[in-house]
Structure formats: C-alpha cells, structure tokens
Design a protein around this motif. Structure first.
Motif, short mmCIF file in Angstrom:
data_model
loop_
_atom_site.label_atom_id
_atom_site.label_comp_id
_atom_site.label_asym_id
_atom_site.label_seq_id
_atom_site.Cartn_x
_atom_site.Cartn_y
_atom_site.Cartn_z
N ARG A 130 0.83 -1.20 0.00
CA ARG A 130 0.00 0.00 0.00
C ARG A 130 0.87 1.26 0.00
NH1 ARG A 130 -5.11 -1.60 2.06
NH2 ARG A 130 -5.63 -3.44 0.84
N TYR A 131 2.14 1.05 0.09
CA TYR A 131 3.06 2.19 0.24
C TYR A 131 4.14 2.06 -0.84
CZ TYR A 131 6.01 5.63 2.63
OH TYR A 131 6.75 6.74 2.96
N PRO A 132 4.00 2.79 -1.96
CA PRO A 132 4.87 2.59 -3.12
C PRO A 132 6.34 2.87 -2.89
CG PRO A 132 3.49 4.53 -3.41
CD PRO A 132 2.98 3.82 -2.20
N ARG A 133 6.68 3.52 -1.77
CA ARG A 133 8.10 3.76 -1.49
C ARG A 133 8.75 2.56 -0.81
NH1 ARG A 133 7.95 9.47 1.45
NH2 ARG A 133 10.21 9.29 1.41
N TRP A 134 7.93 1.56 -0.47
CA TRP A 134 8.48 0.32 0.06
C TRP A 134 9.34 -0.32 -1.03
CZ3 TRP A 134 6.08 -4.99 -0.52
CH2 TRP A 134 6.78 -5.95 0.22
N GLY A 135 10.56 -0.66 -0.70
CA GLY A 135 11.52 -1.08 -1.73
C GLY A 135 11.21 -2.36 -2.46
N ARG A 136 10.27 -3.15 -1.96
CA ARG A 136 9.99 -4.43 -2.61
C ARG A 136 8.55 -4.51 -3.10
NH1 ARG A 136 12.63 -9.10 1.06
NH2 ARG A 136 12.38 -10.26 -0.86
N TYR A 141 1.70 -8.80 -5.79
CA TYR A 141 0.84 -8.91 -6.97
C TYR A 141 -0.03 -7.68 -7.16
CZ TYR A 141 2.12 -13.84 -7.19
OH TYR A 141 2.82 -15.03 -7.28
N SER A 142 -0.36 -7.02 -6.06
CA SER A 142 -1.28 -5.88 -6.15
C SER A 142 -1.42 -5.21 -4.79
CB SER A 142 -2.66 -6.36 -6.63
OG SER A 142 -3.59 -5.30 -6.63
N GLU A 143 -1.99 -4.01 -4.80
CA GLU A 143 -2.39 -3.39 -3.54
C GLU A 143 -3.81 -3.81 -3.16
OE1 GLU A 143 -2.45 0.82 -3.92
OE2 GLU A 143 -3.98 0.84 -5.47
N ASP A 144 -4.45 -4.57 -4.06
CA ASP A 144 -5.81 -5.06 -3.85
C ASP A 144 -5.76 -6.46 -3.26
OD1 ASP A 144 -8.36 -6.28 -4.20
OD2 ASP A 144 -8.84 -4.86 -5.80
N LEU A 145 -6.26 -6.62 -2.05
CA LEU A 145 -6.21 -7.91 -1.37
C LEU A 145 -6.86 -9.02 -2.19
CD1 LEU A 145 -5.66 -9.68 1.11
CD2 LEU A 145 -7.81 -8.85 2.09
N LYS A 146 -7.97 -8.72 -2.85
CA LYS A 146 -8.69 -9.74 -3.62
C LYS A 146 -7.81 -10.28 -4.75
CE LYS A 146 -13.10 -10.61 -5.93
NZ LYS A 146 -12.55 -11.20 -7.16
N ILE A 147 -7.09 -9.40 -5.43
CA ILE A 147 -6.21 -9.85 -6.51
C ILE A 147 -5.08 -10.72 -5.96
CG2 ILE A 147 -4.54 -9.07 -8.25
CD1 ILE A 147 -6.37 -6.59 -8.63
N GLY A 192 3.67 -5.32 3.15
CA GLY A 192 3.54 -4.34 2.08
C GLY A 192 3.02 -2.99 2.56
N GLN A 193 2.56 -2.93 3.80
CA GLN A 193 2.06 -1.68 4.34
C GLN A 193 3.13 -0.98 5.18
OE1 GLN A 193 -1.95 -2.01 5.93
NE2 GLN A 193 -2.19 -3.97 4.88
N SER A 194 4.38 -1.47 5.08
CA SER A 194 5.47 -0.85 5.83
C SER A 194 5.57 0.63 5.49
CB SER A 194 6.79 -1.53 5.47
OG SER A 194 6.74 -2.90 5.80
N MET A 195 5.68 1.46 6.49
CA MET A 195 5.82 2.88 6.26
C MET A 195 6.98 3.45 7.06
SD MET A 195 1.91 4.26 5.98
CE MET A 195 2.41 5.90 5.56
N GLU A 196 6.90 3.34 8.36
CA GLU A 196 7.91 3.99 9.19
C GLU A 196 9.30 3.42 8.93
OE1 GLU A 196 7.42 6.68 10.87
OE2 GLU A 196 5.33 6.60 10.26
N SER A 197 9.41 2.07 8.83
CA SER A 197 10.72 1.48 8.62
C SER A 197 11.29 1.88 7.27
CB SER A 197 10.65 -0.04 8.72
OG SER A 197 9.77 -0.54 7.75
N THR A 198 10.42 2.08 6.28
CA THR A 198 10.87 2.47 4.95
C THR A 198 11.31 3.92 4.95
OG1 THR A 198 9.28 0.93 4.00
CG2 THR A 198 10.26 2.55 2.51
#
Length: 202
Positions: A130-136, A141-147, A192-198
């Motif tokens: 959910r956080y595009p600055r996360w390096g990986r 596959y997606s930011e959409d859980l269903k996908i 994928g929702q990492s923010m502070e550590s990134t």
C-alpha cells in the motif's frame, strides 16, 4: 536429539559457509542460496545437482541420518540457474488478473527447481503493498487484497493439488513426480504496508 543436534536441525545456513564438515559436525538441517548465490558462474542445472548432492551425502552419515533441506529464491522463475526461464515480477503477473496463468508459471518453475535437486522455494510473496516507497513493492501482486488472494493459485502450481480423498487438507502437499517440493510464502500481507521502517531508510 541432543541439544546440539536440535540447534543444528533448526538452523539454515547460506551456501557460501556450508561444507560437508560443517553439516556433519553441526547437524545442519537446511542450506539456502541467497540472492545471486550460485555454485559457479553461469551455473547449470548439473552444477546445482552436484553441489546439493555433495552436501546431501554427508547428512545421512551423522548419528541422526536426516537429509538436509535446500531452499532458494525462485520468486519469478528459477532465476539463479543459467538459461532457466525467467518470468515477470509479481506486480506484472498481478496486472494480468489471470490466476490460471500464474498457476502454470508456478508449475513450470517447480519443474526447473526439481531438476536442480532443490527442495523448496521462498515463494510466493503474498504481500499486499500500500506504500509505493516500500523497496519491494514489485514483489507484490497488487495493492488489492482480492487480486493477491487470486494470485495465490501459484502455490498449487508449485506444490501440486491436494488429493480429493486427503484427510490432511490443512497441511502442505507435494505431488513428487510433478512439482518442486514446497512453496514457502515469504511475506505476510502486512509487510507491504510498511511505512515507518521504509521512511527511515530513504
């Protein structure tokens, strides 16, 4: 098992520090190849088999006689093997919205892993970024859980289908003649929702 044997069996060491002596003396349970860790430059399937067999010959000679388990990063194909098939990163596969395609990719990857004598892959990555600055984020596959849920069909490709008459539907399954060994989901959805550590590394 003795305490030393238990510790050894729970440890996974990198290929570069593995040897017959270390495996035999420390009762090592597992070896892995980290990113780019190969037996030789442009390592072929035969090079991989020879290396794994070399490690594997020592393990049965210990008091426990337990074979080692060898793991590798084959997240988008068995990419550490020279001339192996390379598939798009997960973010590209997710954009296809095609779970059946992803399952077939898993099966193709499994065959190549099995051909090199390895036992499991650190795949798939099932992070929901959910956080595009996360390096990986490209490994999600997606930011959409269903996908992401739909794309987990790759696990059946890697491991094979659980037989309809199986009483252990909750446990990992392997079709030994068709698939690699085991898939190991490498990341939780939360990663994928990492923010502070990134942020702190930018």
């Amino acid at each position: 098992m003795t305490l030393t044997e238990k510790i050894g069996q729970m440890i996974q060491i990198e290929r570069t520090v593995a040897s017959g002596k270390v495996i035999g003396q420390c009762f090592i349970g597992s070896v892995l190849s980290g990113a780019g860790s190969v037996p030789v430059t442009n390592a072929t399937a035969e090079n991989w088999v020879d290396m794994v067999n070399g490690f594997q010959k020592v393990a049965p000679s210990t008091r426990l006689g337990i074979p080692i388990i060898y793991g590798i990063d084959a997240v988008h194909g068995h990419s550490n093997v020279y001339k192996a098939t390379i598939f798009p990163h997960n973010v590209g596969l997710g954009s296809t919205r095609d779970p059946e395609l992803v399952k077939r990719i898993g099966a193709a990857t499994a065959l190549e892993i099995r051909a090199t004598g390895l036992h499991y892959t650190f795949a798939p990555c099932i992070a929901v970024y959910r956080y595009p600055r996360w390096g990986r984020c490209y490994e999600s596959y997606s930011e959409d859980l269903k996908i992401v849920q739909e794309m987990t069909e790759i696990i059946s490709g890697l491991q094979g289908e659980i037989p309809a008459n199986s009483e252990k539907k909750a446990s990992p399954f392997l079709v030994a003649k068709q698939r690699s060994r085991r898939a190991l989901s490498t990341m939780w959805a939360m990663e994928g929702q990492s923010m502070e550590s990134t942020k702190t590394t930018l």
